[in-house]
Design an enzyme around this catalytic site. Sequence first.
Site, short mmCIF file in Angstrom:
data_model
loop_
_atom_site.label_atom_id
_atom_site.label_comp_id
_atom_site.label_asym_id
_atom_site.label_seq_id
_atom_site.Cartn_x
_atom_site.Cartn_y
_atom_site.Cartn_z
CD GLU A 107 51.72 27.18 -28.23
OE1 GLU A 107 52.83 27.75 -28.11
OE2 GLU A 107 50.75 27.70 -28.77
CE LYS A 109 59.22 29.40 -20.95
NZ LYS A 109 60.65 29.54 -21.18
CG ASP A 111 66.00 25.67 -22.86
OD1 ASP A 111 65.95 26.91 -22.83
OD2 ASP A 111 66.70 24.99 -22.10
CE1 TYR A 216 56.81 32.17 -29.11
CE2 TYR A 216 58.23 30.24 -29.26
CZ TYR A 216 58.05 31.58 -28.95
OH TYR A 216 59.10 32.31 -28.48
CE LYS A 302 61.44 28.45 -16.27
NZ LYS A 302 62.24 29.08 -17.32
CB CYS A 396 71.41 -7.02 4.58
SG CYS A 396 70.01 -6.16 5.31
CB CYS A 399 69.35 -9.30 8.52
SG CYS A 399 69.51 -9.58 6.76
CB CYS A 414 68.90 -7.91 2.00
SG CYS A 414 68.52 -9.03 3.35
CB CYS A 419 65.83 -8.98 6.03
SG CYS A 419 66.45 -7.32 6.37
S1 IVH Z 1 54.71 32.55 -26.10
C1 IVH Z 1 53.39 36.80 -25.37
N1 IVH Z 1 55.19 30.03 -26.61
O1 IVH Z 1 59.57 31.42 -23.55
C2 IVH Z 1 53.76 35.38 -25.65
N2 IVH Z 1 56.97 31.35 -25.72
O2 IVH Z 1 59.36 32.89 -20.97
C3 IVH Z 1 55.20 35.15 -25.51
N3 IVH Z 1 59.08 30.13 -25.47
O3 IVH Z 1 60.37 34.64 -24.67
C4 IVH Z 1 55.78 33.86 -25.78
N4 IVH Z 1 58.38 28.20 -26.26
O4 IVH Z 1 61.44 32.63 -25.86
C5 IVH Z 1 55.70 31.18 -26.15
N5 IVH Z 1 55.48 27.79 -27.15
C6 IVH Z 1 55.97 28.94 -26.70
C7 IVH Z 1 57.33 29.07 -26.29
C8 IVH Z 1 57.78 30.29 -25.79
C9 IVH Z 1 59.42 28.86 -25.78
C10 IVH Z 1 59.99 31.12 -24.86
C11 IVH Z 1 60.08 32.44 -25.58
C12 IVH Z 1 59.63 33.46 -24.59
C13 IVH Z 1 59.88 32.77 -23.29
C14 IVH Z 1 58.97 33.31 -22.22
#
Ligand code: IVH
Length: 664
Positions: A107, A109, A111, A216, A302, A396, A399, A414, A419
């Site tokens: 999935e 993540k 923000d 999620y 990350k 350059c 040359c 260049c 060259c």
């Molecule tokens: S699962 C036990 N799924 O990331 C499962 N978290 O670093 C917990 N977050 O606190 C979370 N997208 O705020 C999950 N697709 C996703 C997410 C997600 C963003 C965030 C969430 C969580 C943090 C964990």
Amino acid sequence: MTAPSSLFEELHRYRHAYYCEAEPLVSDAVYDERVTQVQQWLQEHPEDQAASPLAQVSAEPLQSFPTRTHRIPMLSLSNLYSLEEIREWDADLKKLLGTSEVEYVCELKIDGLAVSVQYENGALTVGVTRGDGNEGDEVTPNLKTVQGLPHQLPEPLTLEVRGEVYLARDDFERLNQRREAQGEASFKNPRNAAAGSLRMLDSSEVRRRRLSLFLYNQVEGPMAATHFGCLEQLEQWGLPTNPEARRVSSIDEVVAFCEHWEHHHEALPYEIDGVVVKVNSLALQEQAGYTAKSPRWARAFKFTAEQATSVLRAVEIGVGRTGSLTPVAILDPVSLNGTIVSRATLHNYDQVARLGLHLGDSVTLEKGGEIIPKVVAVDAAQRWAQAVPVLPPQACPVCDTPAEQGSGEVDWRCPNLGCPAQQRERVLHYVSRKAMDIETIGPALVEQLFAAGLIGDAADLYSVQAEDLAQLERMGPKSAQNVVTGIEGSKQRPLGAFLHALGIPHVGEKTAKLLARRLGTLTALREASQEELSRIGEVGPIIAKSVSDFFRNPEQQAFVDRLLAHGVEPQASEQAGQKVAELEGKVVVITGTLTEPRDVWKQRLEEAGANVTGSVSKKTDFLLAGANAGSKRTKAEQLGVTLLDEATLRNWLGMKAGDAAAEA
Ligand code: IVH
């Protein structure tokens, strides 16, 4: 220690912004450090207690949200920072679970900030922020303003679901424009804006800010047997889930998903800061269990975006093999993602102009997915009045030929094909691993070969004798022989690698392989017209023209002929020519759970002449649909795209029933 009045004043500003305006000014780490400093001061100077910023803001508006304890704690996730770490986690997990087969769900993540939402008998009753994981603020009226979150479910279900509240990029822009127009400070990023908005007391203002949500995780209510099944249920109940979630059956697919989004997330309409990988089976999740803070069955990959600041001391100009003049920042050494960095790419002079870069500037560096860091921002406020701007080069640096900028091109270059820097770079490219793979030749030797007049270009490598090499400094007869053997060994490289080695503008490794597969032989490639080339899917007009121009250029023709005369014999691709009539030039999308990995299917389809793309559109000819194909299948059906199964494809590809197993 900082003078208390300014320290107190600073912390007071941070607290006011955070608590009263719901808009943090600094990171948690900076805030915590200031709190510690104030506390230390007060221990030694109790008489200043009354002036302490910590004693104030007590009856601030945000305190008025009721605190609510989570029935099931909201855990966080352990992070992974590299693709290797993902594979290690997979291996450890499989050991723990005692199985070699684990399905995952990948999935995005999102923000934003995590919330928990409860429905009772189908009605939305409670919404709580994550808070510290054990208790959060109950912000139900604000959550009810979130776009797309139903207040009533189609069935009288009792559920607890969790997800991320976020602000889409365009809603964020709109909000900041509105704030600027009203003379208010703009938010630094969508996450701060979303967090601040959810903690405001005036729900009608929250509604105007257009928060969004992706769910999620389901923690209570009728559960499916798998996490993906739960997500599908949520979707069926009309709850907002993210459309990019994928169920995959191998860690290779997890890695591919992470790599894809690391490079493509900027195009999403909302911000993400990584990928979350979860074990699909709820039974296996339970078996894997939890540590004190996070589940063992999930990880967050990350994206690397750690930043550091340094000072720009000089700009060096690199000369590429095509003559492009690339500015490189020379910086005071600084630690970034665990390594000491003293050089960073500036990409090109358009980018330098966009940044408004001056020598001596304080700059922000970032390491993206790439190994080489880049300069992403400049602090013009700290600039010295007489600072000298960084301008494109007039000539350059190697040359001294006057530099040119082609019309409509970003790069300064260049124009001198002779060259020395370009020649050296072309040879280095020729011998590189993905090209002719002559391991025994590196930058230092290339330099020596040119200096000794032994080569003028890559074709000359094939006439270099061991005795000539042995005359070079630091080169004994044995190493000399190794070099010659290495050169000799490169004569039979695959056609794709040879094509890549030629360094045709716009033809990278992938395009070279594609051209080799489609045309089969060097002769066919040399003879192909621009029109023929552009009929190959994925080869656009620019590549087609570049390839055709290259093979029609007398100098390049002579160069290729010399290579062939020295015995270089590019090997035709095995699959070449074995096109499959049903698939040639067709656009195919792959979806659902298949009996063989997707990348295996992708390669086979491409070799048969098809183009494999990621999403279903009007241009799609076929959908290879495995089990549980989901939304792509629905879309394909709506558009009248022909559905294929694996058996039909094996048949078309002339594979016997046992072939798949044999290959795997
Ligand atoms: S699962 C036990 N799924 O990331 C499962 N978290 O670093 C917990 N977050 O606190 C979370 N997208 O705020 C999950 N697709 C996703 C997410 C997600 C963003 C965030 C969430 C969580 C943090 C964990």
